[in-house]
Design a protein around this motif. Structure first.
Motif, mmCIF file in Angstrom:
data_model
loop_
_atom_site.group_PDB
_atom_site.id
_atom_site.type_symbol
_atom_site.label_atom_id
_atom_site.label_comp_id
_atom_site.label_asym_id
_atom_site.label_seq_id
_atom_site.Cartn_x
_atom_site.Cartn_y
_atom_site.Cartn_z
ATOM 1 N N THR A 119 4.503 -1.662 4.198
ATOM 2 C CA THR A 119 3.278 -2.253 4.726
ATOM 3 C C THR A 119 2.563 -3.067 3.653
ATOM 4 N N THR A 120 2.486 -2.519 2.452
ATOM 5 C CA THR A 120 1.803 -3.218 1.364
ATOM 6 C C THR A 120 2.506 -4.518 1.016
ATOM 7 N N ALA A 121 3.834 -4.489 0.946
ATOM 8 C CA ALA A 121 4.593 -5.698 0.632
ATOM 9 C C ALA A 121 4.360 -6.777 1.683
ATOM 10 N N ARG A 122 4.346 -6.369 2.934
ATOM 11 C CA ARG A 122 4.121 -7.336 4.010
ATOM 12 C C ARG A 122 2.751 -7.994 3.880
ATOM 13 N N ASP A 123 1.711 -7.172 3.649
ATOM 14 C CA ASP A 123 0.355 -7.707 3.611
ATOM 15 C C ASP A 123 0.125 -8.576 2.378
ATOM 16 N N ARG A 124 0.646 -8.155 1.225
ATOM 17 C CA ARG A 124 0.430 -8.962 0.015
ATOM 18 C C ARG A 124 1.240 -10.255 0.060
ATOM 19 N N ARG A 125 2.399 -10.200 0.679
ATOM 20 C CA ARG A 125 3.152 -11.441 0.838
ATOM 21 C C ARG A 125 2.415 -12.404 1.779
#
Length: 334
Positions: free
Chosen positions: A196-202
Motif C-alpha cells: 500500500t505504501t509503495a503504491r501511494d508514494r509512487r
C-alpha cells in the motif's frame, strides 16, 4: 467523622454487591470473584456480572489488557519507533505488550496458521504490513479489536500519514529546484509490508511530475534498507545517463543511494540530488533532505484507538501530517 464515612462507604459497597448479585443471578461471593482477573469463573458468568455491575453503576476494577503487536521487522527504525509508541501508552495504563515478529515468510506463515494469540490477548495492533485474504480471514476469526499503523485493513481503525501527499512534496521540491528527470527508488510493490505504501508514494511521485512537466526517470524496485539503496545506485550508475535527482521511499535507501554515488565519484548534491522519506534518526547525521513523519506518535495513537475499541467506542481513522525537511542532499542541477 472519617470512620463514620468509611463505614457508610462499606455499607454502600456491600449493598451494591448484593444488587449486582441479584441482577446476575449469582451469589455476592461470585460477584467478587467475577470482577477479579484470573479467578475461576466461567466467561459467561463473568460477562453477566460485569453487565449487571455496569447497569447499576457499580465500579469495575481496572482491567489489565494484553495487546499483541505484529511487526514485520521489529528491529528496524520505523517498526521500533511505532512499537515504542504503542508500549509507552499501554504500560502507562498498566497493560501488557506482546511483540510478534512476522518478518520472514516461515515465521509469518506459522503465526497465521497457528494463531498463538488466540485466547491470550485482548487486541491486536498491526504495524505497516498489508495482509492477504487468508491472513485477513484468520485475524477476523479471532473476533478481536484490531488497529493498524501505517497500513490498511478495511473496517479497522487506521493511524498513518498521507503517503501520497508526502511523496508529492518531496518531488515538488526537486522539480522546484529545476530538476527535469527524477528517478524513483521504490519498495518492492509485491512485498506484503510495503504494498500500500509503495503504491501511494509512487502515485505522489507521478503527481508531482505531471504538475511540473518533469520527466519520469528510471524506477528501481529494491527494498527499504541501506543495502537496497546501494543496489539501486548501482543500477542507476549502469545506465547511459544518470538522472539529476532521486526520490527514495525510505531514508535508509536514500542514504545508501547517496553513499554509493559518492563512492563512485558522483557529487551529491552537485551531480545528483537525493530525497528520502521518514526523517529516520540517521537522516540528520547524513544531512539528508527528507519527508518527516511522526512514527512514534502513530504508535501512541494506535494504542489509544485499540483501548477505546476494547471499551466499546468506535474510534475514527487518524491521518497525521508530514513535512518536508530540507538539508544538504538537494540543490539545483548544474
Amino acid at each position: 467523622m472519617t470512620d463514620e464515612r468509611a463505614g457508610l462507604r462499606e455499607v454502600s459497597r456491600r449493598a451494591g454487591v448484593r444488587r449486582v448479585a441479584e441482577l446476575a443471578g449469582v451469589s455476592p461471593a461470585t460477584v467478587s470473584r467475577a470482577l477479579r482477573e484470573g479467578t475461576p469463573v466461567s466467561a459467561d458468568t463473568r460477562e453477566r456480572v460485569r453487565r449487571a455491575a455496569v447497569s447499576v453503576g457499580y465500579p469495575l476494577p481496572a482491567r489489565t489488557l494484553t495487546v499483541a503487536v505484529l511487526a514485520r521487522l521489529p528491529t528496524r527504525w520505523f517498526f521500533a519507533e511505532a512499537v515504542a509508541g504503542v508500549e509507552a501508552v499501554l504500560s502507562a495504563g498498566g497493560h501488557l505488550t506482546q511483540l510478534h515478529n512476522v518478518g520472514d515468510p516461515a515465521s509469518r506463515r506459522h503465526f497465521f496458521d497457528t494463531l498463538p494469540v488466540r485466547g491470550r490477548v485482548d487486541g491486536l495492533i498491526l504495524v505497516a504490513s498489508a495482509l492477504d485474504d487468508a491472513e485477513r480471514s484468520a485475524l477476523d476469526e479471532l473476533d478481536l479489536p484490531v488497529t493498524v499503523v501505517g497500513g490498511d485493513m478495511p473496517g479497522r481503525p487506521r493511524v498513518g500519514v498521507d503517503d501520497r501527499a508526502g511523496a508529492r512534496a518531496a518531488v515538488r521540491h526537486l522539480a522546484g529546484l529545476g530538476h527535469r528527470e527524477i528517478a524513483l527508488v521504490s519498495f518492492d510493490p509485491y512485498e506484503a509490508c510495503g504494498r500500500t505504501t509503495a503504491r501511494d508514494r509512487r502515485a505522489g511521485w507521478a503527481d508531482a511530475l505531471a504538475e511540473s512537466g518533469a520527466a519520469p526517470g528510471p524506477v528501481v524496485e529494491v527494498g527499504a534498507d541501506v543495502t537496497a539503496g546501494d543496489t539501486a545506485a548501482g543500477r542507476l550508475l549502469s545506465l547511459p545517463r544518470l538522472p539529476t535527482a532521486v526520490f527514495a521511499m525510505s531514508d535508509e535507501a536514500a542514504i545508501g543511494v547517496a553513499r554509493t554515488l559518492r563512492r563512485a565519484g558522483v557529487e551529491v548534491p552537485g551531480r545528483v540530488s537525493v530525497v528520502g522519506f521518514d526523517d529516520h534518526e540517521m537522516a540528520a547525521v547524513a544531512d539528508l533532505t527528507t519527508v518527516a513523519q511522526p512514527v512514534r506518535r502513530q504508535g501512541e495513537l494506535a494504542a489509544r484507538a485499540l483501548l477505546a475499541t476494547v471499551a466499546g467506542d468506535t474510534p475514527a481513522d487518524v491521518e497525521l501530517p508530514t513535512r518536508l525537511v530540507v538539508r544538504g542532499t538537494t540543490a539545483p542541477p548544474r
